[in-house]
Design a protein around this motif. Structure first.
Motif, mmCIF file in Angstrom:
data_model
loop_
_atom_site.group_PDB
_atom_site.id
_atom_site.type_symbol
_atom_site.label_atom_id
_atom_site.label_comp_id
_atom_site.label_asym_id
_atom_site.label_seq_id
_atom_site.Cartn_x
_atom_site.Cartn_y
_atom_site.Cartn_z
ATOM 1 N N ILE A 255 -1.475 7.728 0.554
ATOM 2 C CA ILE A 255 -1.426 9.087 1.093
ATOM 3 C C ILE A 255 -0.274 9.171 2.089
ATOM 4 C CG2 ILE A 255 -2.690 10.904 2.279
ATOM 5 C CD1 ILE A 255 -3.978 10.061 -0.355
ATOM 6 N N ASN A 256 0.578 10.169 1.896
ATOM 7 C CA ASN A 256 1.750 10.369 2.735
ATOM 8 C C ASN A 256 1.826 11.854 3.036
ATOM 9 O OD1 ASN A 256 3.007 7.493 2.119
ATOM 10 N ND2 ASN A 256 2.373 8.391 0.173
ATOM 11 N N GLN A 257 1.671 12.240 4.300
ATOM 12 C CA GLN A 257 1.501 13.656 4.598
ATOM 13 C C GLN A 257 2.139 14.028 5.928
ATOM 14 O OE1 GLN A 257 -2.763 14.288 4.604
ATOM 15 N NE2 GLN A 257 -3.145 12.517 5.865
ATOM 16 N N ASN B 130 0.888 11.814 -2.959
ATOM 17 C CA ASN B 130 -0.215 10.874 -3.076
ATOM 18 C C ASN B 130 -0.270 10.246 -4.461
ATOM 19 O OD1 ASN B 130 -0.793 12.208 -0.660
ATOM 20 N ND2 ASN B 130 -2.502 13.353 -1.513
ATOM 21 N N SER B 131 -0.851 9.068 -4.547
ATOM 22 C CA SER B 131 -1.167 8.443 -5.837
ATOM 23 C C SER B 131 -2.127 7.286 -5.589
ATOM 24 C CB SER B 131 0.102 7.934 -6.540
ATOM 25 O OG SER B 131 0.732 6.931 -5.766
ATOM 26 N N TYR C 131 -4.055 1.665 -11.389
ATOM 27 C CA TYR C 131 -4.727 2.884 -11.858
ATOM 28 C C TYR C 131 -3.711 3.949 -12.280
ATOM 29 C CZ TYR C 131 -8.687 0.591 -9.684
ATOM 30 O OH TYR C 131 -9.658 -0.327 -9.341
ATOM 31 N N GLY C 132 -2.553 3.498 -12.791
ATOM 32 C CA GLY C 132 -1.519 4.419 -13.220
ATOM 33 C C GLY C 132 -0.642 4.865 -12.057
ATOM 34 N N ALA C 133 0.425 5.572 -12.388
ATOM 35 C CA ALA C 133 1.314 6.147 -11.378
ATOM 36 C C ALA C 133 1.024 7.640 -11.262
ATOM 37 C CB ALA C 133 2.777 5.912 -11.760
ATOM 38 N N GLN C 134 1.578 8.269 -10.227
ATOM 39 C CA GLN C 134 1.251 9.673 -9.950
ATOM 40 C C GLN C 134 1.469 10.570 -11.163
ATOM 41 O OE1 GLN C 134 3.842 12.726 -8.078
ATOM 42 N NE2 GLN C 134 2.778 12.116 -6.225
ATOM 43 N N LEU D 135 2.062 -6.616 -1.088
ATOM 44 C CA LEU D 135 2.131 -5.808 0.137
ATOM 45 C C LEU D 135 3.418 -4.984 0.182
ATOM 46 C CD1 LEU D 135 0.871 -8.373 2.827
ATOM 47 C CD2 LEU D 135 -0.466 -6.750 1.485
ATOM 48 N N GLU D 136 4.534 -5.605 -0.199
ATOM 49 C CA GLU D 136 5.809 -4.899 -0.216
ATOM 50 C C GLU D 136 5.822 -3.813 -1.289
ATOM 51 O OE1 GLU D 136 8.399 -8.843 1.190
ATOM 52 O OE2 GLU D 136 8.669 -7.988 -0.816
ATOM 53 N N GLY D 137 5.290 -4.130 -2.481
ATOM 54 C CA GLY D 137 5.290 -3.160 -3.572
ATOM 55 C C GLY D 137 4.504 -1.911 -3.230
ATOM 56 N N VAL D 138 3.372 -2.079 -2.553
ATOM 57 C CA VAL D 138 2.601 -0.921 -2.102
ATOM 58 C C VAL D 138 3.426 -0.097 -1.111
ATOM 59 C CG1 VAL D 138 0.603 -0.214 -0.724
ATOM 60 C CG2 VAL D 138 0.326 -1.907 -2.551
ATOM 61 N N ALA D 139 4.100 -0.767 -0.173
ATOM 62 C CA ALA D 139 4.943 -0.044 0.794
ATOM 63 C C ALA D 139 6.098 0.665 0.095
ATOM 64 C CB ALA D 139 5.474 -1.019 1.858
ATOM 65 N N PHE D 140 6.669 0.053 -0.959
ATOM 66 C CA PHE D 140 7.726 0.716 -1.721
ATOM 67 C C PHE D 140 7.186 1.987 -2.389
ATOM 68 C CE2 PHE D 140 9.925 -3.637 -2.460
ATOM 69 C CZ PHE D 140 10.642 -3.507 -1.271
ATOM 70 N N GLY D 141 5.957 1.914 -2.898
ATOM 71 C CA GLY D 141 5.355 3.107 -3.490
ATOM 72 C C GLY D 141 5.213 4.224 -2.481
ATOM 73 N N HIS D 142 4.792 3.871 -1.259
ATOM 74 C CA HIS D 142 4.711 4.873 -0.189
ATOM 75 C C HIS D 142 6.097 5.445 0.110
ATOM 76 C CE1 HIS D 142 0.547 4.685 1.512
ATOM 77 N NE2 HIS D 142 0.527 3.509 0.903
#
Length: 509
Positions: free
Chosen positions: A267-269, A297-298, A348-351, A377-384
């Motif tokens: 979540i990025n808001q 979000n995704s 669970y897929g991409a957005q 951990l880095e990959g999740v941060a890249f997604g954000h």
């Protein structure tokens, strides 16, 4: 006589009850994990009877642990995960709970995209259809489960179901319903033209009465008081979409403030003053009567670490150390290098691509378990970061962010976020920001606070600050470029894999 507020947080997995005093201090906590059912690939459901039983149990446990009189709870607020679909039948009995990790409607979303349905929904809801979106799931049921669709009396979100069980009233509120793409966002009301775009013009009667987040939805009934230990007649407010609640509970309440939540969802808001930006974002939710949350979000965040810990760390016990902390310690022991593996967080897929799948790339024989955890951990941060770039491109600006959700509990992960995003990151004291945000809404609803900002100022405290490291920020900028290049190369392969799996299921049948 001291007063308290009860915040409930009904997430995709755990329901929590937290009692706070009016300075935001946690008096007592209780949580219970539920079970998801996956009856078919892509289907993620929950038993509503279990959800309510768990809710009653955590409320009673929390009250017992607090050691306070139930009558001293001034009000109750509930937050819950957005989207998915929670339905009562026409007699008001629990019928169906679909979680926001569900991807059964991928095919319908692709069909609608080809037909331009999103071009009709965006001007009204500021949102395109996507697989776990509430109206998309409702339309999927109408087409594929018509007998079940005909039994639906009320369409809810997760926290609305809990509020209904507490009070007996069928209502929802603006933050959740706007986040679900079910409102004319500017007018903040249901819209028949919007429902018609989803093919649901005949379903307006399924939408419950709409109230504000801080309006009183009802009061605790006598039966519920007996079952939970609550005092009958305790006010229950409409509540909040959990991402908005988490923002409030981490201190994000002013225009231009940014909230990042590393939970089940990424979540990025950013809070904005009106419903529109210069470009599109994934969704916007009404924040109060005049402001909005612009969101990208995704389902690509800490759920990835939860999966890795569940599958590979639960059997590794270190006295006094949680499996989560043990995993992060291994990652912290690894020095970042240019040839480290990369990870795509698409369990669970991409957005915008339900076919996307998670994967590690660039592994070599000298890489350890710590390298893989750090890559995750880095990959999740890249997604954000990818989502935040979209928000900035649309015109929303911010200079620092508050991180909440399970990922904020790590000492390592927030620093990775600061380095990847290139902005200072703050973590609030309370780990239960969703429940705290719901409690702030409850206090505002009964007049203990003038508004959300006054409530957040009174109840939120800061714990930690992280400044970006310029050297690591440059390192991550290079790796982020590789992350996106691999994503682009893999996109057609994910679709081919999905088609091959569908064909295999057909052969097996």
């Amino acid at each position: 006589m001291e007063k308290y507020l009860l915040g409930l947080d009904a997430g995709n997995t755990v329901i929590k009850a937290v009692i706070f005093d009016l300075k935001g201090r946690e008096v007592a906590y209780a949580g219970e994990e539920g079970h998801s059912r996956m009856p078919c690939p892509g289907h993620v459901e929950r038993d509503l009877g279990e959800l309510w039983a768990n809710a009653k149990r955590v409320i009673r446990t929390c009250l017992d642990r607090a050691g306070i009189a139930a009558k001293d709870i001034a009000a109750i607020g509930c937050a819950g995960h957005g989207n998915g679909l929670y339905a009562l039948d026409r007699d008001g009995q629990p019928l169906l709970g679909i979680q926001s990790l569900d991807t059964r409607a991928i095919g319908l979303v692709e069909e609608w995209a080809a037909e331009g349905v999103g071009d009709r929904t965006v001007p009204i809801a500021r949102q395109r259809p996507w697989p776990s979106q509430t109206p998309t799931l409702l339309a999927w049921l109408k087409r594929h489960r018509p007998e079940l669709f005909q039994r639906i009396g009320t369409v809810f979100l997760s926290k609305d179901f809990v509020v209904n069980r507490l009070t007996g009233n069928r209502v929802s509120e603006v933050s959740d319903m706007s986040g679900a793409g079910l409102l004319d966002l500017a007018a903040r009301r249901y819209d028949r033209t919007l429902m018609a775009a989803y093919g649901l013009a005949d379903s307006m009667h399924m939408l419950p009465p709409l109230i504000e987040s801080t309006d009183i939805a009802g009061h605790v009934t006598e039966d519920v008081a007996t079952e939970t230990g609550l005092a009958a007649g305790t006010p229950v407010v409409g509540g909040l979409f959990d991402v908005v609640a988490s923002a409030l509970g981490s201190g994000v309440s002013r225009t231009g403030s940014a909230s990042i939540i590393a939970g089940t969802w990424s979540i990025n808001q950013v809070i904005i003053d009106g419903p529109d930006l210069d470009g599109p974002v994934f969704m916007s939710s009404t924040f109060d009567r005049s402001r909005y949350m612009a969101m990208e979000n995704s389902a690509t965040s800490a759920a990835n670490l939860e999966w890795l810990v569940r599958e590979f760390f639960e059997d590794e016990h270190q006295e006094g150390v949680s499996p989560f902390d043990a995993a992060c310690a291994l990652a912290a022991a690894v020095a970042p290098l240019a040839d480290d593996p990369l990870y795509h967080p698409y369990l669970y897929g991409a957005q915008q691509d339900g076919h996307a799948r998670a994967g590690f790339y660039g592994m070599a024989g000298w890489h350890t378990k710590g390298h893989l955890i750090r890559a995750l951990l880095e990959g999740v941060a890249f997604g954000h970061r990818q989502h935040i770039e979209t928000i900035r491109k649309a015109g929303a600006t911010f200079e620092e962010a508050v991180l909440s959700g399970g990922g904020s509990r790590s000492r390592l992960w927030p620093q990775i976020f600061a380095d990847v995003l290139g902005v200072p990151v703050t973590v609030a004291v309370s780990r239960e920001t969703g429940a705290l945000g719901a409690a702030i809404a409850a206090g505002t609803g009964v007049g203990l606070f003038a508004d959300f900002t006054e409530g957040a100022t009174a109840m939120v405290r800061t714990d930690r600050h992280y400044q970006p490291n310029a050297v690591l920020s440059a390192h991550y900028a290079r790796r982020y470029g590789l992350y996106k290049d691999i994503n682009e190369a893999m996109t057609p392969l994910w679709r081919r894999l999905s088609e091959a799996q569908s064909l295999a299921k057909g052969v097996a049948a």
